[in-house]
Design a protein around this motif. Sequence first.
Motif, short mmCIF file in Angstrom:
data_model
loop_
_atom_site.label_atom_id
_atom_site.label_comp_id
_atom_site.label_asym_id
_atom_site.label_seq_id
_atom_site.Cartn_x
_atom_site.Cartn_y
_atom_site.Cartn_z
N VAL A 9 0.87 -1.19 0.00
CA VAL A 9 0.00 0.00 0.00
C VAL A 9 0.90 1.23 0.00
N ILE A 10 0.64 2.14 -0.95
CA ILE A 10 1.50 3.31 -1.10
C ILE A 10 0.66 4.57 -1.18
N LEU A 12 1.44 8.89 -1.80
CA LEU A 12 2.53 9.81 -2.13
C LEU A 12 2.18 11.25 -1.80
N GLU A 13 3.16 11.95 -1.24
CA GLU A 13 3.03 13.39 -1.04
C GLU A 13 4.06 14.03 -1.98
N VAL A 158 -1.24 15.56 -2.19
CA VAL A 158 -1.26 14.38 -1.32
C VAL A 158 -2.25 13.36 -1.87
N SER A 159 -1.76 12.14 -2.10
CA SER A 159 -2.67 11.10 -2.60
C SER A 159 -3.22 10.29 -1.44
N ASN A 200 5.24 6.98 1.08
CA ASN A 200 4.75 6.23 2.25
C ASN A 200 4.42 4.81 1.83
N VAL A 201 5.00 3.85 2.55
CA VAL A 201 4.82 2.44 2.16
C VAL A 201 4.39 1.61 3.36
N SER A 202 3.40 0.75 3.17
CA SER A 202 3.09 -0.26 4.18
C SER A 202 2.74 -1.56 3.45
N PHE A 211 -5.11 -1.11 7.21
CA PHE A 211 -3.78 -0.89 6.66
C PHE A 211 -2.71 -1.26 7.67
N GLY A 212 -1.55 -1.63 7.17
CA GLY A 212 -0.41 -1.86 8.04
C GLY A 212 0.22 -0.53 8.45
N ARG A 214 2.91 2.35 8.35
CA ARG A 214 3.71 2.81 7.20
C ARG A 214 5.04 3.40 7.63
N GLU A 216 8.03 6.18 5.88
CA GLU A 216 8.04 7.27 4.91
C GLU A 216 9.47 7.56 4.46
N ASP A 269 5.12 11.75 12.81
CA ASP A 269 3.80 11.95 13.40
C ASP A 269 3.83 12.38 14.85
P1 ADP Z 1 1.52 13.05 7.33
O1 ADP Z 1 2.60 12.37 6.58
O2 ADP Z 1 1.66 14.52 7.23
O3 ADP Z 1 1.37 12.54 8.70
P2 ADP Z 1 -0.92 11.61 6.49
O4 ADP Z 1 -0.94 10.80 7.71
O5 ADP Z 1 -2.22 12.20 6.07
O6 ADP Z 1 0.12 12.81 6.56
O7 ADP Z 1 -0.41 10.68 5.30
C1 ADP Z 1 0.45 11.11 4.36
C2 ADP Z 1 0.53 10.14 3.21
O8 ADP Z 1 0.66 8.81 3.68
C3 ADP Z 1 -0.69 10.15 2.32
O9 ADP Z 1 -0.26 10.20 0.98
C4 ADP Z 1 -1.38 8.85 2.62
O10 ADP Z 1 -2.03 8.33 1.48
C5 ADP Z 1 -0.24 7.96 3.02
N1 ADP Z 1 -0.61 6.88 3.94
C6 ADP Z 1 -1.36 6.97 5.05
N2 ADP Z 1 -1.46 5.78 5.65
C7 ADP Z 1 -0.76 4.89 4.90
C8 ADP Z 1 -0.49 3.49 5.01
N3 ADP Z 1 -0.93 2.75 6.01
N4 ADP Z 1 0.28 2.93 4.05
C9 ADP Z 1 0.77 3.66 3.03
N5 ADP Z 1 0.53 4.95 2.90
C10 ADP Z 1 -0.21 5.59 3.81
#
Ligand code: ADP
Length: 480
Positions: A9-10, A12-13, A158-159, A200-202, A211-212, A214, A216, A269
């Motif tokens: 699961v990916i 991207l920012e 942000v996706s 971001n990868v999980s 979701f698992g 992640r 970054e 975070d």
């Molecule tokens: P931040 O990095 O500022 O904490 P977010 O938590 O909203 O912001 O997530 C940032 C990015 O991480 C987004 O693109 C989101 O799609 C992605 N993301 C969130 N959770 C997961 C996950 N479990 N696995 C992979 N990507 C994730």
Amino acid sequence: MAREDYEIVIGLEVHAELSTKTKIFCSCPTEFGADPNTHTCPICMAMPGTLPVLNEKVVEYAVKAGLATNCEISRDSKNDRKNYFYPDLPKSYQISQFDKPLCEHGYIEIELENGEKKKIRLTRIHIEEDAGKLNHNEFGGGSLVDLNRAGVPLIEIVSEPDIRSAKEAEAYLKKLKSILEYIEVSDCKMQEGSLRADVNVSVRKKGATEFGTRTEMKNMNSFRSIVRAIEYEADRQIDVIEEGGTIEQETLRWDDVSGKTFSMRDKEDAQDYRYFPDPDLVAIRLSEEYIENIKNNLPELPESRRARYIQEFGLSEKDSNLLTASKHLSNLFEEAQGICNNAKAVANWLLSDVSRILNEKELEPDQIPFTAEQLAKMITLIDKGTISSAIGKKVIEELFENPKDPEEIIKEKGWIQISDEGAIKEVVMKILEANPQSIADFKAGKDKALGFLVGQAMKETKGKANPQMLNKMFLEELKK
Ligand code: ADP
Ligand code: ZN
Ligand code: MG
């Protein structure tokens, strides 16, 4: 469990530097590559008492990007302070957007390898300022700060975590890059850092609903590294889980040389950015008219060009995709086909020989040295039978080295096609005489022998003989 039992699961920012002439809150130029600290003023150097004023172009460009990616545009929006200390951020806070971004709920459509389409949802697009750059001194130790980049406008796209493989991530980034190039809001030069992605990868077991955790990887700026990093990181996480461990949420650094990720021991975070509205800036309120006006002036997007190429020129879906992926390639195609009226030939040359040479030379389409007119003329010379397509290949090589009128090139090089019956006959007779076995083969029913003979004749004339005439004359002689 095996690797195939896991799903990647990916999300991207992506940060894109906007190609406005001046910075987001002052009138310093945004140009890349100037001497350190020459594009600075009291505002972007964060002198006490200075006041930022929002550059209206930044809003316009962000709205353009939002409309081109199917976002809803917020009528009410604002700037917030994101507080953190870092030596390249002299204010100790970054002006960004927190709870009211300019654009939300969009999507980008990508093509999967099996030809299917998939929508990747965008959570938001917001505007913010870039930070400066630290230059680490290799000799005396210590670091020097260059604030030319401080205050360069960015959009962050942000996706949602909708991406399921490294290949999909690459397709998404390429599509996003091409959209931003088409609407001319960013030059997207990845090597200059104009386009960079936090990845971001999980992983999770297939069929799982949650979701698992992640990790970054920040500031990645090459497609190749991103693909490698995702594959490595997903494998690493699967190994940890398979061995009974758990994934820590953390920021990692990808190292391109060793092909591994390393912990930066910094849990994004956990940080408390203490966001609050910037009291120096007024709220952003957009009228319907303002948004409508930008919408009506959007240039044609890759998606629409792609559909038009299939309909108007009968190109295949694949070729249309490849051509429209780059605005420059697509423009070159349209211009050249307008001159020579042979869309299929233009598309073929661009996607075969021209693309191959670009690859070999590691050039981008906007670095193609010849003009649409020169390409069109070369194709016309083939269509008229002045040169063969074998010579066309040589002309293309020459256009890369020394671009000029193809007619001049072929005259200078003596590449004009031999279409004189007498001359062709002479070659045919010579080749037949030298290859009695091929004659026997042909008479015994081996049609391939004809192709061999034509090939020999082309070799003899260095590709200059008219292939249709050769074919015809060989057949006549062989059937005698
Ligand atoms: P931040 O990095 O500022 O904490 P977010 O938590 O909203 O912001 O997530 C940032 C990015 O991480 C987004 O693109 C989101 O799609 C992605 N993301 C969130 N959770 C997961 C996950 N479990 N696995 C992979 N990507 C994730
Ligand atoms: Zn400035
Ligand atoms: Mg993040």
